[in-house]
Design a protein around this motif. Sequence first.
Motif, PDB file in Angstrom:
ATOM      1  N   SER A 100       0.822  -1.215   0.000  1.00  0.00           N
ATOM      2  CA  SER A 100       0.000   0.000   0.000  1.00  0.00           C
ATOM      3  C   SER A 100       0.855   1.265   0.000  1.00  0.00           C
ATOM      4  O   SER A 100       1.914   1.326   0.627  1.00  0.00           O
ATOM      5  CB  SER A 100      -0.919   0.006   1.227  1.00  0.00           C
ATOM      6  OG  SER A 100      -0.160  -0.061   2.421  1.00  0.00           O
ATOM      7  N   ASP A 115      -2.877   0.131  -3.945  1.00  0.00           N
ATOM      8  CA  ASP A 115      -2.508  -1.143  -3.338  1.00  0.00           C
ATOM      9  C   ASP A 115      -2.513  -2.224  -4.407  1.00  0.00           C
ATOM     10  O   ASP A 115      -2.832  -1.960  -5.573  1.00  0.00           O
ATOM     11  CB  ASP A 115      -3.481  -1.488  -2.203  1.00  0.00           C
ATOM     12  CG  ASP A 115      -2.802  -2.217  -1.054  1.00  0.00           C
ATOM     13  OD1 ASP A 115      -1.906  -3.046  -1.328  1.00  0.00           O
ATOM     14  OD2 ASP A 115      -3.168  -1.974   0.111  1.00  0.00           O
ATOM     15  N   ASN A 117      -3.295  -6.546  -5.136  1.00  0.00           N
ATOM     16  CA  ASN A 117      -3.839  -7.820  -4.670  1.00  0.00           C
ATOM     17  C   ASN A 117      -4.130  -8.718  -5.867  1.00  0.00           C
ATOM     18  O   ASN A 117      -4.725  -8.277  -6.853  1.00  0.00           O
ATOM     19  CB  ASN A 117      -5.128  -7.599  -3.869  1.00  0.00           C
ATOM     20  CG  ASN A 117      -5.738  -8.910  -3.398  1.00  0.00           C
ATOM     21  OD1 ASN A 117      -5.081  -9.707  -2.724  1.00  0.00           O
ATOM     22  ND2 ASN A 117      -6.994  -9.148  -3.744  1.00  0.00           N
ATOM     23  N   ASN A 118      -3.663  -9.956  -5.794  1.00  0.00           N
ATOM     24  CA  ASN A 118      -3.981 -10.961  -6.802  1.00  0.00           C
ATOM     25  C   ASN A 118      -3.655 -10.484  -8.220  1.00  0.00           C
ATOM     26  O   ASN A 118      -4.484 -10.528  -9.124  1.00  0.00           O
ATOM     27  CB  ASN A 118      -5.450 -11.380  -6.702  1.00  0.00           C
ATOM     28  CG  ASN A 118      -5.720 -12.713  -7.381  1.00  0.00           C
ATOM     29  OD1 ASN A 118      -4.787 -13.429  -7.759  1.00  0.00           O
ATOM     30  ND2 ASN A 118      -6.982 -13.042  -7.545  1.00  0.00           N
ATOM     31  N   LEU A 226     -10.687  -4.557   0.800  1.00  0.00           N
ATOM     32  CA  LEU A 226     -10.335  -5.375   1.959  1.00  0.00           C
ATOM     33  C   LEU A 226     -11.000  -6.743   1.890  1.00  0.00           C
ATOM     34  O   LEU A 226     -10.389  -7.764   2.247  1.00  0.00           O
ATOM     35  CB  LEU A 226     -10.736  -4.658   3.250  1.00  0.00           C
ATOM     36  CG  LEU A 226      -9.935  -3.399   3.590  1.00  0.00           C
ATOM     37  CD1 LEU A 226     -10.548  -2.689   4.802  1.00  0.00           C
ATOM     38  CD2 LEU A 226      -8.473  -3.729   3.848  1.00  0.00           C
ATOM     39  N   CYS A 229      -9.048  -8.862  -0.552  1.00  0.00           N
ATOM     40  CA  CYS A 229      -7.806  -9.342   0.065  1.00  0.00           C
ATOM     41  C   CYS A 229      -8.083 -10.508   1.009  1.00  0.00           C
ATOM     42  O   CYS A 229      -7.338 -11.497   1.032  1.00  0.00           O
ATOM     43  CB  CYS A 229      -7.125  -8.208   0.825  1.00  0.00           C
ATOM     44  SG  CYS A 229      -6.436  -6.903  -0.210  1.00  0.00           S
ATOM     45  N   TRP A 230      -9.150 -10.400   1.782  1.00  0.00           N
ATOM     46  CA  TRP A 230      -9.514 -11.471   2.706  1.00  0.00           C
ATOM     47  C   TRP A 230      -9.771 -12.776   1.944  1.00  0.00           C
ATOM     48  O   TRP A 230      -9.300 -13.854   2.349  1.00  0.00           O
ATOM     49  CB  TRP A 230     -10.743 -11.061   3.497  1.00  0.00           C
ATOM     50  CG  TRP A 230     -11.258 -12.114   4.432  1.00  0.00           C
ATOM     51  CD1 TRP A 230     -12.277 -12.975   4.226  1.00  0.00           C
ATOM     52  CD2 TRP A 230     -10.747 -12.412   5.741  1.00  0.00           C
ATOM     53  NE1 TRP A 230     -12.450 -13.795   5.301  1.00  0.00           N
ATOM     54  CE2 TRP A 230     -11.519 -13.467   6.251  1.00  0.00           C
ATOM     55  CE3 TRP A 230      -9.721 -11.882   6.523  1.00  0.00           C
ATOM     56  CZ2 TRP A 230     -11.300 -14.013   7.521  1.00  0.00           C
ATOM     57  CZ3 TRP A 230      -9.494 -12.425   7.776  1.00  0.00           C
ATOM     58  CH2 TRP A 230     -10.275 -13.472   8.264  1.00  0.00           C
ATOM     59  N   PHE A 232      -8.585 -13.576  -0.954  1.00  0.00           N
ATOM     60  CA  PHE A 232      -7.318 -14.038  -1.523  1.00  0.00           C
ATOM     61  C   PHE A 232      -6.485 -14.762  -0.471  1.00  0.00           C
ATOM     62  O   PHE A 232      -5.950 -15.840  -0.708  1.00  0.00           O
ATOM     63  CB  PHE A 232      -6.546 -12.850  -2.084  1.00  0.00           C
ATOM     64  CG  PHE A 232      -5.179 -13.203  -2.605  1.00  0.00           C
ATOM     65  CD1 PHE A 232      -5.021 -13.840  -3.820  1.00  0.00           C
ATOM     66  CD2 PHE A 232      -4.049 -12.906  -1.854  1.00  0.00           C
ATOM     67  CE1 PHE A 232      -3.765 -14.169  -4.300  1.00  0.00           C
ATOM     68  CE2 PHE A 232      -2.783 -13.229  -2.324  1.00  0.00           C
ATOM     69  CZ  PHE A 232      -2.644 -13.869  -3.542  1.00  0.00           C
ATOM     70  N   PHE A 233      -6.371 -14.173   0.710  1.00  0.00           N
ATOM     71  CA  PHE A 233      -5.575 -14.789   1.778  1.00  0.00           C
ATOM     72  C   PHE A 233      -6.179 -16.115   2.233  1.00  0.00           C
ATOM     73  O   PHE A 233      -5.461 -16.999   2.706  1.00  0.00           O
ATOM     74  CB  PHE A 233      -5.474 -13.851   2.984  1.00  0.00           C
ATOM     75  CG  PHE A 233      -4.696 -12.596   2.721  1.00  0.00           C
ATOM     76  CD1 PHE A 233      -3.530 -12.626   1.962  1.00  0.00           C
ATOM     77  CD2 PHE A 233      -5.120 -11.375   3.214  1.00  0.00           C
ATOM     78  CE1 PHE A 233      -2.805 -11.474   1.713  1.00  0.00           C
ATOM     79  CE2 PHE A 233      -4.405 -10.221   2.983  1.00  0.00           C
ATOM     80  CZ  PHE A 233      -3.248 -10.266   2.227  1.00  0.00           C
ATOM     81  N   GLN A 239      -3.657 -17.981  -4.296  1.00  0.00           N
ATOM     82  CA  GLN A 239      -2.281 -17.628  -3.980  1.00  0.00           C
ATOM     83  C   GLN A 239      -1.300 -18.331  -4.907  1.00  0.00           C
ATOM     84  O   GLN A 239      -0.337 -17.737  -5.390  1.00  0.00           O
ATOM     85  CB  GLN A 239      -1.974 -17.998  -2.527  1.00  0.00           C
ATOM     86  CG  GLN A 239      -2.784 -17.195  -1.523  1.00  0.00           C
ATOM     87  CD  GLN A 239      -2.603 -17.700  -0.120  1.00  0.00           C
ATOM     88  OE1 GLN A 239      -1.509 -18.061   0.274  1.00  0.00           O
ATOM     89  NE2 GLN A 239      -3.684 -17.754   0.640  1.00  0.00           N
ATOM     90  N   GLN A 262      -6.927  -8.402   9.083  1.00  0.00           N
ATOM     91  CA  GLN A 262      -6.185  -7.252   8.605  1.00  0.00           C
ATOM     92  C   GLN A 262      -6.268  -6.118   9.636  1.00  0.00           C
ATOM     93  O   GLN A 262      -7.005  -6.198  10.610  1.00  0.00           O
ATOM     94  CB  GLN A 262      -6.751  -6.812   7.259  1.00  0.00           C
ATOM     95  CG  GLN A 262      -6.685  -7.917   6.191  1.00  0.00           C
ATOM     96  CD  GLN A 262      -7.377  -7.535   4.904  1.00  0.00           C
ATOM     97  OE1 GLN A 262      -6.823  -6.849   4.052  1.00  0.00           O
ATOM     98  NE2 GLN A 262      -8.605  -8.003   4.730  1.00  0.00           N
TER      99      GLN A 262
END
Length: 269
Positions: A100, A115, A117-118, A226, A229-230, A232-233, A239, A262
């Motif tokens: 970020s 930011d 992500n993925n 957010l 991201c959740w 993805f994690f 991943q 997070q």
Amino acid sequence: MKTIFLFFGSLLFSLFIRAQTIDTAYMECWYKFSYINLPLETMGEDLMVLQIGKNCSKFYSQYTQECDSLNATPEGRKLWRQLFLSGAATNNFPYARTHSYIHKNYPPNRITVTDFNNLTHYKFTEDFERQTWQIQPETQEILGFSCQKADCEFRGRKYEAWFTPEIPVSDGPWKFTGLPGLIVAIADTAGLYRFELTGISRSDRPIRFGRYSRPRYVTTDRKTFLNACWKFFSDSSRQTKAVSGIDLPFPDSKPKKLKYDQMETDYPH
């Protein structure tokens, strides 16, 4: 090695020219960032920079910026491969950490975040929300500065901070702001996220928007990002695809329940 660093300096200069300038920093603060790695459930570390200008400030990872600047040009990618080959055995090579880039008061009264992500770069703006602080009587000295304690709750977490009135700048790491002095240390009460000032200096460096490489951003909003991201994690298949480029679902690839969350927890998940 000296040749490599001279090349890296000239590469940064050329990227400065093409990047978008939004202010000039008169102060730079360096923070050690300790954080929970959500998928691995282990603690990680990063080196963060807070550039403070007259009109806005920028907060970002020094390691991620170095990696991004190297990968912004063919010459830089060649240099990165050299650094990787020379440092792979000791894990001493540039790699991105915190993705970020946080721009406070840009535009005025807003925060703009870029930011990643993925495999996708995102951008969103949010209200420049000041935390509601409770200043406490406790004091201590940190890095030679007289500091005072303050507490707040912000987007799902409780924080304890130490600020110094000796540096009358109402700013700090990440999205923290609103105290009568620079925040020199702050941590959530669960012990999962912590920022500690390690150095401070005067500056006249330009504050540039986002990454040197100026990627194409997908516009979104904070809570949607957010939540993405959740997901993805929580998903090992996503991943694996992000790292290898191969869509290889695991037999037990159902999203797992993450033990930790997070920094901001006020999003649907």
